[in-house]
Scaffold this motif. Structure first.
Motif, mmCIF file in Angstrom:
data_model
loop_
_atom_site.group_PDB
_atom_site.id
_atom_site.type_symbol
_atom_site.label_atom_id
_atom_site.label_comp_id
_atom_site.label_asym_id
_atom_site.label_seq_id
_atom_site.Cartn_x
_atom_site.Cartn_y
_atom_site.Cartn_z
ATOM 1 N N VAL A 6 -8.277 -1.146 2.923
ATOM 2 C CA VAL A 6 -7.411 -0.053 3.362
ATOM 3 C C VAL A 6 -8.063 0.621 4.568
ATOM 4 C CG1 VAL A 6 -6.503 0.347 1.035
ATOM 5 C CG2 VAL A 6 -8.425 1.712 1.852
ATOM 6 N N THR A 7 -7.295 1.419 5.258
ATOM 7 C CA THR A 7 -7.827 2.131 6.414
ATOM 8 C C THR A 7 -8.620 3.358 5.975
ATOM 9 O OG1 THR A 7 -5.895 3.558 6.618
ATOM 10 C CG2 THR A 7 -5.813 1.425 7.782
ATOM 11 N N LYS A 8 -9.425 3.872 6.892
ATOM 12 C CA LYS A 8 -10.126 5.124 6.600
ATOM 13 C C LYS A 8 -9.131 6.252 6.400
ATOM 14 C CE LYS A 8 -13.299 5.982 9.634
ATOM 15 N NZ LYS A 8 -14.407 6.122 10.595
ATOM 16 N N GLY A 9 -8.008 6.198 7.102
ATOM 17 C CA GLY A 9 -6.967 7.197 6.910
ATOM 18 C C GLY A 9 -6.443 7.188 5.485
ATOM 19 N N ALA A 10 -6.266 5.979 4.926
ATOM 20 C CA ALA A 10 -5.817 5.865 3.529
ATOM 21 C C ALA A 10 -6.879 6.432 2.590
ATOM 22 C CB ALA A 10 -5.519 4.409 3.184
ATOM 23 N N PHE A 11 -8.145 6.173 2.928
ATOM 24 C CA PHE A 11 -9.229 6.734 2.125
ATOM 25 C C PHE A 11 -9.090 8.255 2.070
ATOM 26 C CE2 PHE A 11 -13.228 8.856 1.570
ATOM 27 C CZ PHE A 11 -13.898 8.131 0.613
ATOM 28 N N PHE A 12 -8.955 8.870 3.249
ATOM 29 C CA PHE A 12 -8.899 10.333 3.307
ATOM 30 C C PHE A 12 -7.577 10.890 2.791
ATOM 31 C CE2 PHE A 12 -12.445 9.670 6.331
ATOM 32 C CZ PHE A 12 -13.383 10.428 5.648
ATOM 33 N N ASN A 13 -6.584 10.052 2.657
ATOM 34 C CA ASN A 13 -5.341 10.468 2.020
ATOM 35 C C ASN A 13 -5.558 10.684 0.523
ATOM 36 O OD1 ASN A 13 -2.472 10.999 2.046
ATOM 37 N ND2 ASN A 13 -2.236 9.035 1.009
ATOM 38 N N LYS A 41 0.821 -1.202 0.000
ATOM 39 C CA LYS A 41 0.000 0.000 0.000
ATOM 40 C C LYS A 41 0.857 1.253 0.000
ATOM 41 C CE LYS A 41 -3.534 -2.264 2.688
ATOM 42 N NZ LYS A 41 -4.224 -2.268 3.959
ATOM 43 N N LYS A 42 1.896 1.275 0.834
ATOM 44 C CA LYS A 42 2.752 2.456 0.926
ATOM 45 C C LYS A 42 3.497 2.712 -0.371
ATOM 46 C CE LYS A 42 3.443 2.259 5.878
ATOM 47 N NZ LYS A 42 4.365 1.979 6.971
ATOM 48 N N LYS A 43 3.827 1.651 -1.089
ATOM 49 C CA LYS A 43 4.617 1.793 -2.306
ATOM 50 C C LYS A 43 3.762 1.975 -3.557
ATOM 51 C CE LYS A 43 8.529 1.211 -0.259
ATOM 52 N NZ LYS A 43 9.472 2.257 -0.098
ATOM 53 N N PHE A 55 -2.373 2.391 -6.861
ATOM 54 C CA PHE A 55 -3.106 1.139 -6.691
ATOM 55 C C PHE A 55 -4.179 1.286 -5.613
ATOM 56 C CE2 PHE A 55 -3.696 -2.995 -4.656
ATOM 57 C CZ PHE A 55 -4.083 -3.764 -5.737
ATOM 58 N N VAL A 56 -3.838 1.957 -4.520
ATOM 59 C CA VAL A 56 -4.801 2.172 -3.438
ATOM 60 C C VAL A 56 -5.953 3.038 -3.937
ATOM 61 C CG1 VAL A 56 -5.156 3.200 -1.158
ATOM 62 C CG2 VAL A 56 -3.100 1.848 -1.612
ATOM 63 N N ARG A 57 -5.635 4.098 -4.657
ATOM 64 C CA ARG A 57 -6.675 4.977 -5.207
ATOM 65 C C ARG A 57 -7.605 4.198 -6.137
ATOM 66 N NH1 ARG A 57 -7.079 10.218 -5.315
ATOM 67 N NH2 ARG A 57 -8.221 11.301 -6.948
ATOM 68 N N GLU A 58 -7.005 3.390 -7.020
ATOM 69 C CA GLU A 58 -7.797 2.567 -7.930
ATOM 70 C C GLU A 58 -8.639 1.558 -7.156
ATOM 71 O OE1 GLU A 58 -6.954 -0.934 -11.109
ATOM 72 O OE2 GLU A 58 -5.700 0.857 -11.318
ATOM 73 N N SER A 59 -8.080 0.984 -6.114
ATOM 74 C CA SER A 59 -8.822 0.032 -5.279
ATOM 75 C C SER A 59 -10.040 0.688 -4.641
ATOM 76 C CB SER A 59 -7.920 -0.547 -4.187
ATOM 77 O OG SER A 59 -6.876 -1.289 -4.739
ATOM 78 N N LEU A 60 -9.869 1.912 -4.175
ATOM 79 C CA LEU A 60 -10.987 2.640 -3.575
ATOM 80 C C LEU A 60 -12.066 2.951 -4.609
ATOM 81 C CD1 LEU A 60 -8.872 4.971 -1.283
ATOM 82 C CD2 LEU A 60 -10.565 3.292 -0.477
ATOM 83 N N LEU A 61 -11.660 3.394 -5.791
ATOM 84 C CA LEU A 61 -12.636 3.676 -6.856
ATOM 85 C C LEU A 61 -13.349 2.396 -7.282
ATOM 86 C CD1 LEU A 61 -10.615 6.261 -8.949
ATOM 87 C CD2 LEU A 61 -12.829 6.671 -7.855
ATOM 88 N N ASN A 62 -12.610 1.301 -7.420
ATOM 89 C CA ASN A 62 -13.224 0.029 -7.804
ATOM 90 C C ASN A 62 -14.188 -0.468 -6.736
ATOM 91 O OD1 ASN A 62 -11.868 -0.040 -10.235
ATOM 92 N ND2 ASN A 62 -10.245 -1.364 -9.496
#
Length: 188
Positions: free
Chosen positions: A50-57, A12-14, A18-25
């Motif tokens: 992912v965490t809610k913090g990652a969401f708001f990131n 996730k950190k790297k 991918f995290v953004r795409e995962s959230l949209l998907n």
């Protein structure tokens, strides 16, 4: 489109894209299968693993996520319309015929996209504006071929078919109606 999940914290950190795409998907999957009431920060984050913090990131609010999801879906629709229009021999009414064919598309993936669009458009004014802007831009781009009032009426009929197909998955065959609407685009 399945919600993709990040496998571990290192990944996730790297891989912020991918995290953004995962959230949209994840948001897409929830909107398409359960409706907008299930598109919450908690449920999207959980489905994307992912965490809610990652969401708001990545998104400052659920509304920002929903607006970006709408943009993503409209980008896919643009590609579908462009592909359908490229198959046309006659340019007069070509956007309207693509609009009809998209409304009648049989694939589960396409129906999920349209279902998610309907769910999104019914939920927020800003998303409706995104749709109106997209459609207005497409109609402006195709004003030489698709500005006749008869073509607008046909597109509105296609909207009705689209809504019926989304609301009633067991609707009777509409092939005769699709053929009729396509023929209506050719009447001068």
């Amino acid at each position: 489109m399945q919600a993709t999940k990040a496998q571990n914290a290192y990944m996730k950190k790297k891989a912020p894209l991918f995290v953004r795409e995962s959230l949209l998907n994840a948001a897409f999957e929830l909107a398409a299968t359960k409706g907008m009431t299930d598109v919450t920060v908690n449920k999207v984050s959980e489905l994307a693993a992912v965490t809610k913090g990652a969401f708001f990131n990545h998104f400052d609010s659920k509304e920002t996520l929903v607006t970006e999801l709408m943009q993503m879906l409209l980008s896919r629709l643009d590609k579908q319309f462009d592909r359908l229009m490229a198959e046309e021999e006659n340019s007069d009414g070509c956007f309207t015929r693509a609009y009809i064919r998209a409304a009648f598309s049989e694939g589960t993936a396409e129906r999920k996209v349209w279902g998610a669009l309907l769910s999104l458009m019914a939920s927020k004014d800003q998303v409706g504006r995104v749709w109106n802007n997209w459609l207005g831009e497409r109609l402006k781009r195709h004003s030489k071929t698709d500005s006749r009032i008869e073509l607008r009426v046909v597109r509105l009929a296609a909207d009705g078919v689209w809504l019926e197909r989304i609301m009633n998955a067991k609707a009777k065959s509409l092939k005769g109606i699709e053929k009729y609407l396509i023929e209506m685009t050719r009447i001068c």
